[in-house]
Design a protein around this motif. Structure first.
Motif, short mmCIF file in Angstrom:
data_model
loop_
_atom_site.label_atom_id
_atom_site.label_comp_id
_atom_site.label_asym_id
_atom_site.label_seq_id
_atom_site.Cartn_x
_atom_site.Cartn_y
_atom_site.Cartn_z
N THR A 264 -2.86 -12.44 -1.75
CA THR A 264 -2.91 -11.99 -0.51
C THR A 264 -3.74 -12.85 0.31
O THR A 264 -3.43 -13.32 1.53
N MET A 300 -3.47 -5.93 6.94
CA MET A 300 -2.77 -5.61 5.60
C MET A 300 -2.01 -4.48 5.44
O MET A 300 -2.96 -3.43 5.23
N THR A 302 -1.36 -1.29 3.36
CA THR A 302 -1.88 -0.98 2.07
C THR A 302 -1.77 0.34 1.92
O THR A 302 -1.70 1.22 2.63
N LEU A 309 0.39 4.94 4.17
CA LEU A 309 -0.03 3.51 4.38
C LEU A 309 -1.19 3.50 5.59
O LEU A 309 -1.26 4.42 6.35
N ALA A 333 -9.00 -3.63 -0.04
CA ALA A 333 -8.24 -3.13 -0.77
C ALA A 333 -8.96 -2.21 -1.61
O ALA A 333 -8.28 -0.94 -2.02
N ALA A 336 -9.59 1.00 0.32
CA ALA A 336 -8.56 1.66 0.77
C ALA A 336 -8.04 2.64 -0.51
O ALA A 336 -7.67 3.64 -0.70
N ARG A 337 -8.24 1.96 -1.71
CA ARG A 337 -7.85 2.93 -2.99
C ARG A 337 -8.97 3.83 -3.26
O ARG A 337 -8.49 4.80 -3.52
N SER A 354 2.98 -7.32 5.40
CA SER A 354 3.22 -6.35 4.47
C SER A 354 3.96 -6.83 3.40
O SER A 354 5.19 -7.42 3.39
N THR A 358 5.28 -6.15 -3.85
CA THR A 358 4.43 -5.47 -4.68
C THR A 358 5.14 -4.24 -5.08
O THR A 358 4.91 -3.99 -6.44
#
Length: 438
Positions: A264, A300, A302, A309, A333, A336-337, A354, A358
């Protein structure tokens, strides 16, 4: 007992109001300091508002679904004598603890201070009356009242950056005498077409309500397709050098800097370089005006644990080296998780990528993230036999190949600009230096 005013807290530099989703306490209920009293929502995230003290709720000044300006009093608490004093409560204006959560709010989320970013973190050049962004609420009101796009764009916004708020559009409707003329629309009249019925078998099929975030995403996607005439271009790129370098460097990168090296940040770096050469991709449309953004803020796309999203933003990507990009990307990232993204980490993007690869997709046709004018989809990287030209002539070799697709707004981006920009990204990836220092 002391009367403590609970105010709508500040949730980021770009946010001036929030919607009350749900009161978790009623008048007469006892509350403890830091206990959640209500849930609120902005255009970006849902949050929990805690009690500033121990006490009893004496007044609730707003109802669910009311939109309240930041700093406005929303409730009165009769504080216990042993609770914090009025003086202590005044400090809340400088330190408002929130459980900031995208989508559905978890009660176990970590408390976050609202002093999350400096004003310099949110900068968008704007030569028009507003920043071109319309919240789902404003869009919903406009659609319900049958306002044209021209009418909405003519409204002077009183929000941050000239953003149009609910009060602005309601004030316009109150004084509206007649609508502005709109361009002819080649849309089938509503009365002449009825959507096909949906077959639903009771006891066999099940119905699932969209959560608030999914509803906002749906509205945003429909609005984007309605606003921007989408065109998508594709190229195939040989990323063998990039893949080989990353595979060779990732362990040393982790040991040296303590950061994982994914693809990324390399993609973000290539996109930011291409934007510098083609700045008219880094724009927004405001009526008949084109706003050219000086900052290159790469969003990004995610996935959240809920499946929805969100688009965290790498700000000023062109000013960061690969290490800086890797740190920024990994932080966003991870946040976000864990559902702990801050409001100012998901606003102000000027271009979005995007990575559909993945999920194993060969390529994609992404929908533009308004108010941007282009979005890049990155397909899966696959090894294939390819014909390459060497000093010995044409040969067949195993190469790492991937497809890139760019969806762009044909109002302001024509085929030459879109194609040239996409080719520049591809060239940057294909020309990756296999001997690059870590």
């Amino acid at each position: 007992m002391s009367r403590i005013e609970l105010k709508m807290p500040k949730m980021g530099e770009s946010i001036s109001e929030a919607t009350i989703l749900n009161w978790l306490k009623n008048v007469g209920d006892s509350v403890e300091e830091d206990e959640t009293i209500l849930e609120v929502a902005t255009d970006k995230v849902d949050s929990e508002v805690p009690s500033p003290c121990n006490g009893i709720i004496s007044e609730l000044l707003f109802q669910s679904n009311d939109i309240v300006e930041v700093g406005q009093v929303i409730a009165i608490i009769d504080a216990n004598d042993e609770s914090r004093s009025e003086k202590d409560n005044s400090k809340l204006e400088n330190k408002e603890a929130l459980n900031t959560k995208p989508g559905i709010v978890s009660k176990s989320s970590t408390k976050l201070e609202s002093k999350m970013t400096s004003k310099s973190d949110f900068k968008i050049e704007n030569t028009g009356d507003n920043d071109g962004f319309l919240s789902p609420l404003v869009i919903s009101i406009a659609q319900k009242e049958k306002l044209t796009i021209e009418e909405v764009q003519s409204i002077s916004g009183t929000g941050d950056g000239g953003r149009i708020r609910k009060t602005d559009i309601m004030g316009y409707l109150k004084n509206r005498k007649y609508s502005l003329p709109s361009r002819p629309q080649s849309v089938v009249p509503k009365s002449s077409y009825n959507p096909p019925p949906i077959s639903y078998v009771e006891g066999k099929d099940r119905m699932v309500e969209m959560d608030r975030m999914r509803t906002m995403i749906a509205d945003h996607m429909v609005y984007s397709k309605h606003t921007s005439p989408h065109v998508t271009s594709y190229i195939e790129v040989d990323v063998t050098n990039m893949v080989n370098w990353r595979n060779k460097a990732k362990l040393e990168f982790l040991e040296k800097y303590g950061e994982k090296l994914t693809f990324t940040p390399i993609f973000v770096e290539a996109v930011s370089k291409a934007i510098q050469e083609f700045p008219m991709i880094n724009v927004s449309v405001d009526g008949k005006k084109i706003i050219v953004h000086k900052d290159i803020n790469i969003g990004m796309a995610t996935a959240l644990p809920s499946g929805n999203l969100i688009v965290p933003v790498v700000r000023n990507a062109d000013e960061k080296n690969l290490l800086g990009l890797a740190k920024n990307v990994n932080h966003l990232a991870g946040s976000a998780r864990n559902n702990v993204l801050k409001p100012d980490e998901i606003g102000g993007s000027t271009f979005t990528i995007s990575n559909v690869g993945t999920f194993g997709s060969l390529m994609g046709t992404p929908i533009i993230n308004q108010p941007e004018v282009a979005i890049l989809a990155l397909g899966i990287i696959k090894k294939r036999p390819e014909v390459i030209t060497t000093n010995n002539g044409d040969e067949i070799a195993i190469r790492s190949m991937m497809y890139l697709s760019l969806s762009f707004d044909h109002r302001v981006v024509d085929g030459f600009l879109g194609g040239s920009f996409l080719r520049k990204i591809g060239d940057e990836l294909e020309a990756f230096d296999i001997n690059r220092e870590i």
